[in-house]
Scaffold this motif. Structure first.
Motif, mmCIF file in Angstrom:
data_model
loop_
_atom_site.group_PDB
_atom_site.id
_atom_site.type_symbol
_atom_site.label_atom_id
_atom_site.label_comp_id
_atom_site.label_asym_id
_atom_site.label_seq_id
_atom_site.Cartn_x
_atom_site.Cartn_y
_atom_site.Cartn_z
ATOM 1 N N MET A 1 0.842 -1.173 0.000
ATOM 2 C CA MET A 1 0.000 0.000 0.000
ATOM 3 C C MET A 1 0.891 1.241 0.000
ATOM 4 S SD MET A 1 -2.163 0.780 3.571
ATOM 5 C CE MET A 1 -2.063 -0.893 4.045
ATOM 6 N N SER A 2 0.486 2.237 -0.746
ATOM 7 C CA SER A 2 1.287 3.455 -0.845
ATOM 8 C C SER A 2 1.233 4.234 0.465
ATOM 9 C CB SER A 2 0.781 4.337 -1.992
ATOM 10 O OG SER A 2 -0.440 4.959 -1.632
ATOM 11 N N VAL A 3 2.195 5.119 0.647
ATOM 12 C CA VAL A 3 2.244 5.953 1.852
ATOM 13 C C VAL A 3 0.984 6.809 1.932
ATOM 14 C CG1 VAL A 3 3.477 7.837 2.984
ATOM 15 C CG2 VAL A 3 4.751 5.961 1.938
ATOM 16 N N ARG A 4 0.564 7.361 0.801
ATOM 17 C CA ARG A 4 -0.630 8.221 0.759
ATOM 18 C C ARG A 4 -1.880 7.450 1.190
ATOM 19 N NH1 ARG A 4 -4.335 9.308 -3.399
ATOM 20 N NH2 ARG A 4 -5.380 11.305 -3.170
ATOM 21 N N VAL A 5 -2.055 6.245 0.658
ATOM 22 C CA VAL A 5 -3.207 5.422 1.014
ATOM 23 C C VAL A 5 -3.154 5.050 2.489
ATOM 24 C CG1 VAL A 5 -4.239 3.123 0.678
ATOM 25 C CG2 VAL A 5 -3.705 4.554 -1.296
ATOM 26 N N LYS A 6 -1.990 4.669 2.971
ATOM 27 C CA LYS A 6 -1.856 4.303 4.383
ATOM 28 C C LYS A 6 -2.200 5.479 5.293
ATOM 29 C CE LYS A 6 0.953 2.143 7.844
ATOM 30 N NZ LYS A 6 2.037 1.295 8.186
ATOM 31 N N GLU A 7 -1.736 6.667 4.949
ATOM 32 C CA GLU A 7 -2.036 7.847 5.760
ATOM 33 C C GLU A 7 -3.533 8.122 5.805
ATOM 34 O OE1 GLU A 7 0.322 10.978 4.060
ATOM 35 O OE2 GLU A 7 2.161 10.298 5.061
ATOM 36 N N LYS A 8 -4.190 8.023 4.655
ATOM 37 C CA LYS A 8 -5.639 8.257 4.610
ATOM 38 C C LYS A 8 -6.390 7.182 5.384
ATOM 39 C CE LYS A 8 -6.035 10.908 0.344
ATOM 40 N NZ LYS A 8 -7.131 11.831 0.637
ATOM 41 N N ALA A 9 -6.008 5.928 5.203
ATOM 42 C CA ALA A 9 -6.681 4.810 5.861
ATOM 43 C C ALA A 9 -6.445 4.818 7.370
ATOM 44 C CB ALA A 9 -6.219 3.493 5.253
ATOM 45 N N ALA A 10 -5.311 5.327 7.797
ATOM 46 C CA ALA A 10 -4.983 5.352 9.224
ATOM 47 C C ALA A 10 -5.903 6.283 10.007
ATOM 48 C CB ALA A 10 -3.524 5.760 9.419
ATOM 49 N N ARG A 11 -6.495 7.265 9.334
ATOM 50 C CA ARG A 11 -7.371 8.239 10.006
ATOM 51 C C ARG A 11 -8.825 7.782 10.097
ATOM 52 N NH1 ARG A 11 -4.436 12.050 6.598
ATOM 53 N NH2 ARG A 11 -6.194 12.049 5.192
ATOM 54 N N VAL A 12 -9.182 6.697 9.441
ATOM 55 C CA VAL A 12 -10.589 6.311 9.306
ATOM 56 C C VAL A 12 -11.195 5.859 10.634
ATOM 57 C CG1 VAL A 12 -12.166 4.633 8.238
ATOM 58 C CG2 VAL A 12 -10.396 5.751 6.858
ATOM 59 N N ARG A 13 -12.333 6.470 10.963
ATOM 60 C CA ARG A 13 -13.125 6.088 12.139
ATOM 61 C C ARG A 13 -14.491 5.552 11.745
ATOM 62 N NH1 ARG A 13 -13.604 11.171 15.542
ATOM 63 N NH2 ARG A 13 -14.869 9.770 16.795
ATOM 64 N N LEU A 14 -14.867 5.754 10.459
ATOM 65 C CA LEU A 14 -16.157 5.300 9.950
ATOM 66 C C LEU A 14 -15.981 4.748 8.547
ATOM 67 C CD1 LEU A 14 -19.331 5.161 9.864
ATOM 68 C CD2 LEU A 14 -19.255 7.520 9.004
ATOM 69 N N LEU A 15 -16.453 3.523 8.320
ATOM 70 C CA LEU A 15 -16.507 2.932 6.990
ATOM 71 C C LEU A 15 -17.956 2.969 6.535
ATOM 72 C CD1 LEU A 15 -15.364 1.311 4.573
ATOM 73 C CD2 LEU A 15 -15.823 -0.765 5.914
ATOM 74 N N ALA A 16 -18.219 3.674 5.447
ATOM 75 C CA ALA A 16 -19.569 3.774 4.883
ATOM 76 C C ALA A 16 -19.604 3.018 3.564
ATOM 77 C CB ALA A 16 -19.956 5.236 4.677
ATOM 78 N N LEU A 17 -20.625 2.191 3.397
ATOM 79 C CA LEU A 17 -20.715 1.289 2.260
ATOM 80 C C LEU A 17 -22.010 1.452 1.490
ATOM 81 C CD1 LEU A 17 -19.729 -1.854 4.334
ATOM 82 C CD2 LEU A 17 -18.220 -0.665 2.730
ATOM 83 N N ASP A 18 -21.915 1.428 0.176
ATOM 84 C CA ASP A 18 -23.081 1.250 -0.676
ATOM 85 C C ASP A 18 -23.439 -0.231 -0.612
ATOM 86 O OD1 ASP A 18 -25.030 1.640 -2.690
ATOM 87 O OD2 ASP A 18 -23.575 1.241 -4.272
ATOM 88 N N VAL A 19 -24.592 -0.610 -1.133
ATOM 89 C CA VAL A 19 -24.995 -2.014 -1.116
ATOM 90 C C VAL A 19 -24.823 -2.650 -2.485
ATOM 91 C CG1 VAL A 19 -26.881 -3.640 -0.722
ATOM 92 C CG2 VAL A 19 -26.569 -1.711 0.823
#
Length: 176
Positions: A1-19
């Motif tokens: 995983m890229s550094v940019r993706v890891k940084e963004k993913a590290a901040r996630v507190r909510l996962l919102a999903l379409d169905v």
């Protein structure tokens, strides 16, 4: 995983999903009597449960309104179910306001144009592998797996890994 993706993913507190197209393969099955059927991936479900155990909120935001999705959300312990919401971004903003979570702390996973505003607004916008080209071109991350075929589990594993919680989640299954 890229550094940019890891940084963004590290901040996630909510996962919102379409169905449809994300938690399912996007196909709709109807019986003669009008009964509707959908298929859900069990590994996606386990990934969602692991995220929740790690303290990450999970929400479903969908334009359709079905008892099937209500049942699936209930089975997975998803407390935030927003059905019949064509404007996904408005729904996402309402939910983040209620939860006290910034949009920058949201991962949103979608597959088609109605998901695009939420993907662009979220801190970590994700398109499934079989998403429309416009989403894949604009998302922060594109899964290798298709919607309804493990894409959500892939995102769950990515989030756990970026937050250094993957091995903690796996550990109970390695105990003998």
């Amino acid at each position: 995983m890229s550094v940019r993706v890891k940084e963004k993913a590290a901040r996630v507190r909510l996962l919102a999903l379409d169905v449809d197209g994300v938690l399912t393969d996007g196909r709709l099955y109807f019986a003669e009597d009008g009964q509707e059927f959908k298929t859900f991936d069990t590994q996606d479900g386990h990934g969602i449960k692991m995220l929740q155990a790690a303290g990450i909120e999970v929400a479903i935001i969908t334009g359709r309104n079905t008892k099937l999705v209500q049942r699936r959300a209930g089975n997975l312990g998803i407390r935030h179910l927003l059905q019949g919401r064509e404007d996904k971004l408005v729904a996402l903003r309402e939910l983040t306001g209620e939860l006290g979570i910034d949009l920058d702390e949201v991962a949103y996973v979608g597959d088609d144009w109605p998901d695009l505003p939420a993907i662009l607004a979220a801190g970590f916008g994700v398109a499934v592998a079989n998403a429309h080209a416009e989403l894949r071109a604009r998302a922060d991350h594109v899964t290798t797996l298709a919607g309804g075929r493990g894409a959500v589990r892939e995102v769950c594993d990515l989030l756990l890994g970026a937050q250094d919680r993957y091995h903690e989640a796996l550990a109970p299954y390695l105990e003998t």
